[in-house]
Write a protein that holds these residues in place. Structure first.
Motif, PDB file in Angstrom:
ATOM      1  N   GLU A 172       0.801  -1.225   0.000  1.00  0.00           N
ATOM      2  CA  GLU A 172       0.000   0.000   0.000  1.00  0.00           C
ATOM      3  C   GLU A 172       0.838   1.282   0.000  1.00  0.00           C
ATOM      4  OE1 GLU A 172      -3.106   0.491  -0.834  1.00  0.00           O
ATOM      5  OE2 GLU A 172      -4.317   0.350   0.996  1.00  0.00           O
ATOM      6  N   MET A 173       2.159   1.170   0.107  1.00  0.00           N
ATOM      7  CA  MET A 173       2.987   2.365   0.001  1.00  0.00           C
ATOM      8  C   MET A 173       3.307   2.700  -1.460  1.00  0.00           C
ATOM      9  SD  MET A 173       4.110   4.717   1.999  1.00  0.00           S
ATOM     10  CE  MET A 173       4.372   4.138   3.673  1.00  0.00           C
ATOM     11  N   LEU A 174       2.948   1.821  -2.388  1.00  0.00           N
ATOM     12  CA  LEU A 174       3.166   2.075  -3.819  1.00  0.00           C
ATOM     13  C   LEU A 174       2.751   3.484  -4.246  1.00  0.00           C
ATOM     14  CD1 LEU A 174       3.541   1.395  -6.875  1.00  0.00           C
ATOM     15  CD2 LEU A 174       1.309   0.242  -6.773  1.00  0.00           C
ATOM     16  N   PRO A 175       1.569   3.994  -3.853  1.00  0.00           N
ATOM     17  CA  PRO A 175       1.142   5.316  -4.323  1.00  0.00           C
ATOM     18  C   PRO A 175       2.039   6.476  -3.897  1.00  0.00           C
ATOM     19  CG  PRO A 175      -0.748   4.047  -3.591  1.00  0.00           C
ATOM     20  CD  PRO A 175       0.473   3.292  -3.151  1.00  0.00           C
ATOM     21  N   ALA A 176       2.969   6.249  -2.968  1.00  0.00           N
ATOM     22  CA  ALA A 176       3.921   7.312  -2.636  1.00  0.00           C
ATOM     23  C   ALA A 176       4.717   7.723  -3.867  1.00  0.00           C
ATOM     24  CB  ALA A 176       4.868   6.849  -1.530  1.00  0.00           C
ATOM     25  N   ASN A 177       4.871   6.800  -4.810  1.00  0.00           N
ATOM     26  CA  ASN A 177       5.589   7.093  -6.047  1.00  0.00           C
ATOM     27  C   ASN A 177       4.896   8.154  -6.891  1.00  0.00           C
ATOM     28  OD1 ASN A 177       7.900   4.875  -6.527  1.00  0.00           O
ATOM     29  ND2 ASN A 177       6.176   3.887  -5.492  1.00  0.00           N
ATOM     30  N   TYR A 178       3.605   8.386  -6.654  1.00  0.00           N
ATOM     31  CA  TYR A 178       2.828   9.309  -7.489  1.00  0.00           C
ATOM     32  C   TYR A 178       2.926  10.762  -7.021  1.00  0.00           C
ATOM     33  CZ  TYR A 178       0.438   4.755  -8.186  1.00  0.00           C
ATOM     34  OH  TYR A 178       0.140   3.431  -8.391  1.00  0.00           O
ATOM     35  N   TYR A 179       3.398  10.988  -5.790  1.00  0.00           N
ATOM     36  CA  TYR A 179       3.382  12.344  -5.225  1.00  0.00           C
ATOM     37  C   TYR A 179       4.604  13.148  -5.681  1.00  0.00           C
ATOM     38  CZ  TYR A 179      -0.535  11.200  -2.174  1.00  0.00           C
ATOM     39  OH  TYR A 179      -1.784  10.844  -1.693  1.00  0.00           O
ATOM     40  N   PRO A 180       4.389  14.371  -6.171  1.00  0.00           N
ATOM     41  CA  PRO A 180       5.493  15.200  -6.666  1.00  0.00           C
ATOM     42  C   PRO A 180       6.615  15.408  -5.651  1.00  0.00           C
ATOM     43  CG  PRO A 180       3.384  16.184  -7.230  1.00  0.00           C
ATOM     44  CD  PRO A 180       3.084  15.036  -6.323  1.00  0.00           C
ATOM     45  N   ALA A 181       6.269  15.567  -4.375  1.00  0.00           N
ATOM     46  CA  ALA A 181       7.278  15.885  -3.356  1.00  0.00           C
ATOM     47  C   ALA A 181       8.322  14.791  -3.201  1.00  0.00           C
ATOM     48  CB  ALA A 181       6.592  16.148  -2.012  1.00  0.00           C
ATOM     49  N   PHE A 182       7.983  13.553  -3.530  1.00  0.00           N
ATOM     50  CA  PHE A 182       8.912  12.444  -3.344  1.00  0.00           C
ATOM     51  C   PHE A 182       9.762  12.168  -4.585  1.00  0.00           C
ATOM     52  CE2 PHE A 182       5.392  10.826  -0.355  1.00  0.00           C
ATOM     53  CZ  PHE A 182       5.914  11.562   0.708  1.00  0.00           C
ATOM     54  N   LYS A 183       9.396  12.753  -5.704  1.00  0.00           N
ATOM     55  CA  LYS A 183      10.089  12.450  -6.964  1.00  0.00           C
ATOM     56  C   LYS A 183      11.474  13.083  -7.042  1.00  0.00           C
ATOM     57  CE  LYS A 183       5.904  11.605  -9.637  1.00  0.00           C
ATOM     58  NZ  LYS A 183       5.132  11.909 -10.871  1.00  0.00           N
ATOM     59  N   LYS A 184      11.744  14.039  -6.185  1.00  0.00           N
ATOM     60  CA  LYS A 184      13.054  14.710  -6.223  1.00  0.00           C
ATOM     61  C   LYS A 184      14.171  13.841  -5.655  1.00  0.00           C
ATOM     62  CE  LYS A 184      12.336  17.054  -1.769  1.00  0.00           C
ATOM     63  NZ  LYS A 184      12.156  18.348  -1.089  1.00  0.00           N
ATOM     64  N   TYR A 185      13.813  12.787  -4.956  1.00  0.00           N
ATOM     65  CA  TYR A 185      14.822  11.937  -4.330  1.00  0.00           C
ATOM     66  C   TYR A 185      15.322  10.894  -5.333  1.00  0.00           C
ATOM     67  CZ  TYR A 185      13.219  14.033   0.022  1.00  0.00           C
ATOM     68  OH  TYR A 185      12.902  14.923   1.026  1.00  0.00           O
ATOM     69  N   LYS A 186      16.573  11.028  -5.748  1.00  0.00           N
ATOM     70  CA  LYS A 186      17.145  10.164  -6.780  1.00  0.00           C
ATOM     71  C   LYS A 186      17.295   8.722  -6.296  1.00  0.00           C
ATOM     72  CE  LYS A 186      17.560  13.704  -9.471  1.00  0.00           C
ATOM     73  NZ  LYS A 186      16.575  13.909 -10.575  1.00  0.00           N
ATOM     74  N   HIS A 187      17.390   8.542  -4.983  1.00  0.00           N
ATOM     75  CA  HIS A 187      17.562   7.187  -4.448  1.00  0.00           C
ATOM     76  C   HIS A 187      16.222   6.491  -4.182  1.00  0.00           C
ATOM     77  CE1 HIS A 187      16.901   9.707  -0.961  1.00  0.00           C
ATOM     78  NE2 HIS A 187      16.803   8.657  -0.163  1.00  0.00           N
ATOM     79  N   PHE A 188      15.131   7.132  -4.563  1.00  0.00           N
ATOM     80  CA  PHE A 188      13.806   6.507  -4.481  1.00  0.00           C
ATOM     81  C   PHE A 188      13.621   5.701  -5.767  1.00  0.00           C
ATOM     82  CE2 PHE A 188       8.953   7.547  -4.017  1.00  0.00           C
ATOM     83  CZ  PHE A 188       8.713   6.231  -3.707  1.00  0.00           C
TER      84      PHE A 188
END
Length: 564
Positions: A284-300
């Motif tokens: 259920e943490m999959l949708p974290a990938n959709y949020y703009p704020a988290f996309k800046k982290y290159k190690h995500f």
């Protein structure tokens, strides 16, 4: 409809059996009747009893808090305690006896403090229920109390069914309120309404009709709670965007984060930046990938694995440590147990727990250092999956969707939200998705999507045939999308849309989603793979007659029902 009217006369339990355990709050409950020796989830009789006692004293606190509001006392500490206690009893959240023993004792102290506040304000504390006055000091006293206050302590089957439906709705709602609270979003009115409803489950004067009305009221509170969390998530991290999520792996060691808590996700990403440790989402943490704020982290890196129930194999192959942020924990196996960390309401004896500090932050340095010593994850699949179709993103596609409907390219929408689980019968949802006509679009949220989100179902004029709105709480997005379509086509309500509901359920968050849909007037919802064991035949009859609730049978026959 015959599925609803299952015979109950041969299911009565002896008093001796009642003393052991009884729990039927999840879809996997034994024999679709109730777990009486050990929970299918893994909890034993003692833990089940402690959870029953905690729920009982939480009802008592809710009764007192409701009295307090009559004289202007609304205590945030009490509200938070109620929310966290309810959340801790959700299926697969916490398996640690000591947590519940401590919570029960804390409840007594908090209850006394609240009473003193009410007395000072000249409030009414007369004729309180046993739940609001009973106290104890030992584990033995708690164990002795458990069967007297558990599910079967309500003898009337219909009253019991409705009381439990209300309690399970409150448990689901509490999860959403907790996620919002950690982001600084709080609405005391929702807490007040939820607690008033819990207090009423202690009132023996309420009739079946009274409790039916209260059940629908709980649906309203569910809508309010999901709206609050949607606001909290989107104002904190931006509106989800259409995103291609990597399901392969990198070469660095990693941390796998599971559950639902986006605040934990944010803190983990910040603290792992520059450490050489990658971060992956699970279930259920999959949708974290959709949020703009988290996309800046290159190690995500992306998402690893599938729904919660596959963790016993996927956690092993991941190699690195796993952080469980909310419910959906399967009792861990010895071969990876030393790599599992818990936080928030999650707990399991022997696992390392990362607490919240006084300032509300968490220190994840221990799990980061652990990760550095581990091998990179074993690749179990390759490619990408697409998601991020929450309400604002779909609103941007509204004209395109409306045009596709008017042209006949899209003829039907199917809401296939909810939960996944271990039962083989859940393969029904994979087969259903595969057999849907090519002019049908699936709207989904929750981990039910793992039954079909990796199928190659194609698109319709560039619109993917599976539109994933996010986590289970993002079912709220699906409601807003439906209302937008009603507006676009000039209809009167959602029941006039070519929109069908074929929902898989597992635990109590699915219950509050269902009650919310009923409150909004949605009809003809199909639930599977089995109907809730806590629905008595008479209560089920009410749902059938008033809302058209139904079960599932087989894909071909159900397809005919949906599509005529």
């Amino acid at each position: 409809m015959g599925l609803f009217f299952r015979k109950k006369s041969d299911e009565k339990m002896t008093r001796e059996e009642m003393q052991k355990m009884f729990c039927f709050q999840c879809q996997e409950t034994a024999g679709n009747k109730g777990c009486t020796v050990r929970g299918v989830c893994g909890k034993d009789a003692e833990l089940a009893g402690l959870q029953d006692v905690l729920i009982y004293v939480v009802k008592g606190i809710s009764e007192i808090a409701t009295r307090g509001r009559e004289v202007g006392i609304d205590n945030k500490e009490v509200n938070t305690f109620v929310v966290e206690s309810l959340f801790a009893t959700i299926t697969n959240a916490n398996f640690d006896d000591e947590v519940f023993i401590t919570r029960i004792k804390s409840a007594f102290s908090l209850r006394d403090y609240l009473k003193e506040q009410i007395k000072a304000a000249n409030g009414n504390l007369e004729n309180l229920s046993d739940a609001a006055t009973w106290t104890c000091s030992t584990l033995e006293e708690m164990k002795e109390k458990a069967p007297k206050v558990g599910v079967l302590s309500t003898e009337n089957e219909d009253i019991r069914s409705l009381r439990e439906l209300i309690v399970y709705g409150a448990k689901g709602l509490s999860a959403y309120l907790k996620h919002a609270l950690v982001l600084g979003y709080y609405n005391s009115e929702i807490d007040a309404n939820m607690q008033a409803a819990l207090a009423k489950t202690l009132d023996n004067s309420l009739t079946v009709d009274d409790l039916v009305a209260l059940t629908l009221e709980m649906g309203k509170y569910g809508v309010d709670g999901m709206a609050l969390l949607d606001k909290a998530n989107t104002e904190s991290y931006g509106h989800p965007e259409i995103t291609e999520v990597n399901i392969g792996v990198g070469k660095n060691p990693g941390i796998l984060i599971s559950g639902h808590d986006l605040k934990d996700m944010e803190q983990l990403l910040k603290q792992t930046e520059g450490t050489g440790v990658d971060v992956y989402t699970h279930s259920e943490m999959l949708p974290a990938n959709y949020y703009p704020a988290f996309k800046k982290y290159k190690h995500f890196v992306g998402n690893y694995g599938n729904a919660w129930w596959k963790q016993t194999t996927e956690f092993e192959s991941f190699n690195g440590p796993i952080l469980m942020t909310t419910n959906c924990l399967v009792p861990p196996k010895d071969y990876y147990k030393d790599r599992v960390y818990t936080t928030g309401v999650v707990g399991f004896e022997g696992l390392k727990h990362i607490p919240k500090k006084a300032d509300g932050t968490k220190d994840f340095s221990s799990i980061i250092e652990h990760a550095k010593k581990c091998s990179a994850p074993v690749e179990i699949e390759k490619g990408k999956i697409v998601g991020g179709f929450a309400h604002e993103q779909v609103f941007k596609l509204a004209d395109k969707v409306v045009e596709a409907v008017k042209n006949g390219d899209i003829k039907n929408f199917f809401v296939m939200a909810g939960c996944d689980g271990r039962a083989k019968s859940r393969n029904y949802y994979t087969e259903f998705a595969q057999k849907l006509p090519k002019d049908a679009v699936i709207l989904t949220a929750g981990c039910a999507k793992y039954k079909y989100n990796k199928l190659n179902l194609g698109d319709i004029n560039g619109i993917p045939r599976v539109l994933d709105a996010g986590q289970c709480n993002d079912s709220y997005s699906l409601v807003l999308i439906a209302l937008k379509l009603v507006e676009a086509f000039g209809l009167n309500n959602v029941n006039e849309l070519p929109l069908h509901y074929n929902i898989a359920w597992y635990e109590q968050k699915a219950v509050i989603v269902l009650l919310s849909l009923l409150y909004l007037g949605v009809k003809d919802i199909h639930l599977g793979p089995t109907l809730p064991a806590f629905l008595s035949p008479n209560v089920a009859k009410v749902l059938v007659e008033n809302f058209g609730i139904a079960g599932i049978t087989n894909v071909d026959d159900d397809m005919k029902i949906f599509l005529g």
